[in-house]
Design an enzyme around this catalytic site. Structure first.
Site, PDB file in Angstrom:
ATOM      1  NE  ARG A 164      -3.834  -2.229   2.149  1.00 36.42           N
ATOM      2  CZ  ARG A 164      -3.664  -3.355   2.877  1.00 36.42           C
ATOM      3  NH1 ARG A 164      -2.867  -3.432   3.815  1.00 36.42           N
ATOM      4  NH2 ARG A 164      -4.428  -4.460   2.775  1.00 36.42           N
ATOM      5  CB  ILE A 165       2.982   2.902   2.333  1.00 33.41           C
ATOM      6  CG1 ILE A 165       3.818   1.731   2.987  1.00 33.41           C
ATOM      7  CG2 ILE A 165       1.375   3.155   2.808  1.00 33.41           C
ATOM      8  CD1 ILE A 165       3.881   2.183   4.404  1.00 33.41           C
TER       9      ILE A 165
END
Length: 503
Positions: free
Chosen positions: A365-366
């Site tokens: 996600r990051i």
């Protein structure tokens, strides 16, 4: 009951008729009953959760709960010598463990005691094992990529320093191998690695130790051993001990990488403890606080602001599932508290696709926020191209004729991607080398090569470019991008390589 112990200590500086007296004040309780590794005691009115007590035999215990008239204690060691009626001593101390740079290169247990026969380890400080995670204002956004050495991860599912990335899959699908490869790839990158073994057999730990020794990875690695043969209390403590050591280095401004292998067994261990503590069982007989047990651990990862040292701690928790079911209680809990997951597929593994990571179910996600600009540019369509190739392959399995030129080109490109991302274990690939592979792929230079020729290209191209342009890797690492000069160097080197080497 309170006890005041009095000791007569000799001191050569005092005259013969004088003595020096020292006092140590402690609470003394009595063992009421023994339930395997849980001790029920009475007479410790001042104890608190998380405090350390000592039994008459010298074994340590951890206070897990109490009522008005009894205390529940988890034994951290051998409980066979503890009997009802034995004394228990409480000095009011929380569980703090020694930390120092001297732990690097050592194998320790959950109480930071050496297990490798190389002598004692000198402690510089003592850190609390159950520490509160840093708050939002104490962190900064992730900004550096963690190089794992696995092309699938670095290109398609990138990991950032300070991230928590779950590795989930059935047993024997290569989860530990990917995590160990990431440790091997940190050589020379000033990253402290911690491998935490929880509830696994000693033979599994030995395999990992052999790989680390073979690749000289112990120069920057600590191994925390909570194998299945040690006490339940030590297995329960193992991940918190690994995290405590990581925090010591993180607060000194270092980057730390921690592998928890694996948290499924840690959940089983805590379930055993809770059932013996007579706590109400919930879903799958796990206690109500099983989510908190793991979230308080996982939340301690992150990237600290410069005022607090500016270090980072990255977690790779591993979770084992049954028959590909990611909807289990523990797996969904840990998916919800991490920043992405890598799903390891048994069918892919059985087909020989290794590492057996399923793109459709895996996400970071990051991580892409910290990815190198060159890698981001070259890999932006890689996932989509590969998924379209797999879909097209299924549709065309029964058709041998009638394919359009576009479909044939997609199949050739997909096969080239397939050959690039299949990777041997314990052979991490540098980001510079991955950029060369992907640049050749985007230029279409690999589309018409056979599988054996692509493997030959992977083995030879880096050395070929280093001979022609020795400063290439250093320039790519310093800029993290491909400028026009580097692109022209790559173009000429690839042209020469394919005209000379590939027959």
């Amino acid at each position: 009951m309170k006890s005041r112990r009095r000791q007569r200590l000799s001191n050569p500086q005092l005259k013969n008729n004088q003595t020096e007296t020292a006092f140590s004040v402690r609470e003394v309780g009595l063992v009421q009953s023994v339930r395997k590794f849980i001790i029920i005691a009475k007479g410790l009115p001042s104890c608190m959760n998380g405090q350390i007590v000592e039994f008459a035999s010298g074994t340590l215990g951890l206070v897990m709960g109490f009522t008005e008239d009894k205390v529940q204690i988890l034994v951290l060691g051998d409980a066979s010598s503890i009997r009802a009626g034995d004394e228990i001593y409480n000095k009011g101390q929380s569980l703090n463990l020694p930390v120092s740079d001297a732990f690097i290169g050592r194998i320790i247990n959950s109480l930071c005691q050496p297990q490798d026969g190389l002598g004692p380890i000198e402690a510089k400080e003592y850190y609390p094992v159950f520490k509160v995670a840093p708050g939002v204002m104490e962190r900064v956004p992730v900004k550096e990529t963690l190089e794992t050495g696995t092309l699938i991860l670095d290109a398609i599912i990138p990991i950032a320093k300070g991230q928590r990335q779950l590795l989930i899959g059935d047993r024997l699908t290569g989860k530990t191998t990917v995590a160990v490869d990431a440790i091997l790839n940190q050589k020379g990158k000033d990253v402290i690695c911690i491998y935490c073994c929880i509830g696994k057999p000693y033979s599994s730990l030995l395999k990992v130790l052999d790989i680390l020794k073979e690749h000289d990875a112990f120069e920057y690695t600590i191994v925390v051993s909570g194998i299945a043969s040690v006490s339940t209390g030590e297995q329960y403590l193992a991940p918190y001990t690994a995290c405590t050591l990581g925090e010591y280095f993180m607060h000194k401004g270092k980057d730390v990488f921690v592998v928890f292998d694996d948290l499924t067994k840690h959940a089983w261990i805590y379930r055993q403890i809770s059932l013996l503590l007579e706590r109400a069982p919930g879903r799958e007989a796990y206690p109500g606080d099983i989510f908190y047990i793991h979230s308080q651990l996982v939340e301690r990862a992150g990237y600290l602001k410069p005022e607090l040292g500016g270090g980072s701690m990255t977690f790779f928790p591993i979770v084992e599932i049954l028959q590909g079911d990611v909807t289990g209680y523990i797996s969904t809990n840990i998916i919800s508290m991490t920043d992405g997951q890598l799903y390891f597929s048994t069918p892919l593994f059985n087909k020989g696709f290794k590492p057996a990571i399923d793109f459709g179910l895996s996400v970071s996600r990051i991580g892409n926020k910290a990815q190198w600009p060159a890698m981001k540019q070259l890999s932006k369509s890689l996932r989509l191209d590969y998924l379209q190739y797999k879909e097209l392959l299924q549709m065309t399995q029964l058709r041998t004729t009638g394919l359009s030129k576009e479909a044939e080109a997609r199949l050739r490109r997909g096969e080239a991607i397939n050959q690039l991302i299949i990777q041997d274990k314990n052979k991490p690939v540098s980001l510079e080398e991955q950029i060369i592979y992907l640049y050749a792929l985007t230029k279409g230079l690999l589309d018409n090569l056979a599988a054996s020729q692509i493997r030959q290209f992977r083995q030879e191209i880096l050395e070929f470019i280093k001979k022609r342009y020795p400063a290439f890797c250093a320039k790519v690492r310093s800029t993290m991008d491909l400028d026009d000069e580097l692109k022209s160097v790559l173009d000429s080197c690839l042209k020469d390589y394919f005209s000379e080497a590939i027959k």
